[in-house]
Design a protein around this motif. Structure first.
Motif, PDB file in Angstrom:
ATOM      1  N   VAL A  80       0.942  -1.235   0.096  1.00 29.34           N
ATOM      2  CA  VAL A  80       0.046  -0.051   0.049  1.00 29.34           C
ATOM      3  C   VAL A  80       1.003   1.331   0.114  1.00 29.34           C
ATOM      4  N   ASP A  86      -4.697  -1.499  -2.851  1.00 36.61           N
ATOM      5  CA  ASP A  86      -5.739  -0.642  -2.236  1.00 36.61           C
ATOM      6  C   ASP A  86      -7.214  -1.545  -1.721  1.00 36.61           C
ATOM      7  N   ARG A 134      -3.272   6.152   5.520  1.00 27.96           N
ATOM      8  CA  ARG A 134      -4.206   5.156   5.277  1.00 27.96           C
ATOM      9  C   ARG A 134      -4.970   4.448   6.497  1.00 27.96           C
TER      10      ARG A 134
END
Length: 628
Positions: A80, A86, A134
């Motif tokens: 990632v 993703d 993230r």
């Protein structure tokens, strides 16, 4: 995910990753996808657990499923960070939300002292450092509080005094990098304690008095290089020290790898498989000096290619517990079905962008190395046979032991090999159950054999290793090994007050198709698909035989044969001397070479006299062993 093929029965199912050429960054990204795709149907409803197997329902199963979830992240987070995978990350983020929510059915729970979940927290520290946007930013305020509080438990519970201390380090570094409160005292205390595990020449022991095994490269140095890269500006002295030690260690560790990518199987936790090359991935990630990007690329990708040609997956394409094939017998007490995905640590290279020299460089072959590498902190002498690429690690043994599964087999054999691996016992009675390759096994006539478990004294003099050990309080064995390939020499002086049966095992040869085999008074040998293994009694042995161990004892092959010498020993002092031969993939090789004493002196560097034994070292020096 898998198709049935015919041919070698040890190959069985071909996984799609076996066809991946592993040349480019895109290939490696695809390899990770090929490894993770079979897991997509194994996540729990809340996505917080990876359910690979379950027999009964208990708290340990819940923890094992959380472990499986977290270990996937070792590969996923770097991917990632590098701009891929993703979709799977979004699934994992759902699991993180559920797993850290005390009100959710799949909550990972409050941890206990020395809890396995403390181990699994480390990868979240990596996530906070590499992809805070993230893992942290998408969460609501409540979800952030849940995740932080669950991870912060590691600062309030003791970890085992070994490589586990790095887990607390990584979590706190992750907190720090994400701008969250962290325990600076815990961080520093653990880093200082880790200093006490350092030995010399780049080697750590896994805790005070612990062993030197793969936990040095894929734990101490792997985490240390990550720390050096993340904290280099803030803690330059320690970061520099970690880099220096890793560079020293790399000079030794490269000798563990064969040209085809295989590495020496040695020590515990071998079911982590291609984590063997995680050190080289960390070296590339941290920009370690001493190896070119092309060299590092070759070391990582060859190891991955070798592993992906082994039958290590089940019919669904899921990694199994075992080494070169599914094998629970060799595993540790702490291994669960998802444990094996710690191997994904090697995919740290996916955090490197396309433009990084690791990806733009041409892969380089393994450079020709010295035939012998003495690695004293690890109690090992590594030997390489240039003609075949065979690598063997000769071992003195250790002054301490532990209670992990099959400790003697994993740490106390005389030699460990890329081509022949080693065997673990299937049960306790007889030579076939014990599978005593590369060991001297002793029994009082009841077929219950004892082997070396720890040593009272060890040393290495050039390529000659020495160990003193006591299988019973009134039996002392002094062992000398003159390391070399394809022949090596073993010498034992046994002082016993008991009547003993002795069995000296050579290398375990995968059965495959045997082209020849023999056993007589002085020698035993077998030759076939996977090479030749032979043992020759030079002094003190009565006879030789071929032992066919029980299935699934060897790490490379489910069925093997072990050429073995036997001797009956009465009370007193006895000398046993054996010449051991092994070369891989050489069908048609003469079954046994029976060297004369002149051959011994000339080829093997050993001369047996009436009162002394002389061993000629690689530098031409003579080591004299008096036969008192």
């Amino acid at each position: 995910m898998s198709i049935q093929v015919t041919g070698n029965p040890e190959v069985g199912l071909i996984h799609p990753v076996a066809r991946n050429p592993l040349r480019t960054r895109r290939d490696v990204q695809e390899a990770l996808s090929q490894l993770l795709e079979p897991l997509s149907k194994c996540y729990s409803e809340g996505r917080a657990r990876l359910i690979l197997e379950r027999s009964g329902v208990d708290a340990y199963a819940d923890i094992a499923e959380m472990e499986g979830f977290s270990r996937v992240l070792w590969g996923l987070i770097p991917a990632v960070a590098g701009g891929s995978h993703d979709e799977l990350w979004e699934l994992s983020l759902q699991g993180i939300r559920a797993g850290t929510d005390p009100e959710h059915a799949e909550y990972w729970g409050k941890v206990n002292d020395y809890d396995q979940r403390l181990v699994e927290m480390a990868v979240f520290g990596l996530a906070f450092a590499l992809i805070p946007d993230r893992i942290w930013q998408p969460l609501s305020e409540k979800e952030k509080a849940n995740l932080y509080q669950w991870l912060d438990q590691i600062n309030h519970h003791p970890c085992y005094d070994c490589n586990w201390l790095f887990f607390r380090v990584l979590v706190n570094v992750g907190f720090h990098k994400a701008g969250l409160p962290y325990d600076a005292g815990q961080l520093e205390n653990n880093l200082q304690r880790i200093e006490e595990f350092y030995l010399d020449a780049g080697w750590y022991s896994d805790g005070i008095g612990g062993h030197c095994d793969y936990y040095v490269p894929y734990a101490f140095h792997f985490y240390g290089l990550i720390y050096a890269q993340l904290m280099g500006d803030e803690d330059p002295e320690r970061a520099g020290r970690y880099r220096e030690r890793a560079a020293l260690f790399a000079r030794d560790f490269i000798h563990w790898f064969a040209p085809d990518g295989a590495a020496v199987p040695y020590g515990r936790s071998l079911t982590y498989r291609f984590a063997q090359s995680a050190f080289w991935s960390a070296a590339a990630y941290a920009g370690l000096d001493g190896f070119s990007p092309g060299q590092l690329k070759g070391l990582v990708l060859r190891n991955l290619r070798w592993w992906f040609q082994q039958p290590i997956f089940d019919r669904d394409g899921v990694l199994t517990v075992g080494y070169a094939y599914p094998n629970r017998i060799m595993s540790e007490n702490y291994n669960a079905a998802g444990s094996v995905y710690w191997s994904l640590k090697t995919f740290l290279i996916l955090a490197l962008p396309d433009s990084h020299p690791f990806w733009t460089a041409e892969e380089q072959e393994l450079e020709e190395a010295e035939r012998i590498s003495v690695q004293e902190p690890a109690h090992l002498v590594l030997c390489r046979e240039p003609q075949t690429g065979h690598v063997a690690a000769f071992n003195t043994g250790h002054p301490s032991t532990n209670e992990h599964t099959h400790t003697s087999a994993k740490y106390e054999k005389f030699v460990y090999s890329t081509a022949f691996a080693f065997s673990v016992p299937r049960a306790e009675w007889g030579l076939a159950q014990g599978a005593f390759d590369s060991m001297l096994a002793l029994s009082e006539g009841d077929r219950l054999f004892r082997v070396k478990r720890l040593c009272e004294e060890t040393r290495i003099q050039e390529h000659v290793l020495y160990a003193q050990w006591k299988p019973w309080r009134d039996v002392e064995v002094r062992t000398w090994i003159a390391a070399g390939l394809p022949w090596h020499i073993r010498i034992h002086r046994i002082s016993t007050e008991r009547t003993l049966d002795a069995a000296e095992g050579g290398f375990a040869l995968g059965l495959g198709s045997l082209s020849s085999s023999m056993a007589g008074e002085e020698a035993a040998s077998a030759s076939g698909t996977f090479g030749t293994s032979a043992i020759y009694g030079m002094l003190g042995y009565d006879t030789a035989e071929l032992i066919y161990p029980h299935a699934n004892t060897n790490l490379l092959h489910p069925r093997t044969v072990i050429p073995t010498l036997r001797a009956a020993l009465g009370p007193g002092i006895h000398w046993l001397i054996a010449a051991v031969f092994a070369t891989p993939s050489a069908p048609g090789t003469p079954a046994i070479e029976e060297p004369s004493m002149e051959d011994v002196k000339e080829r093997l560097g050993v001369e047996i006299g009436q009162r002394e034994i002389k061993i000629m070292t690689q530098t031409g020096n003579i080591i004299v062993i008096p036969m008192d």
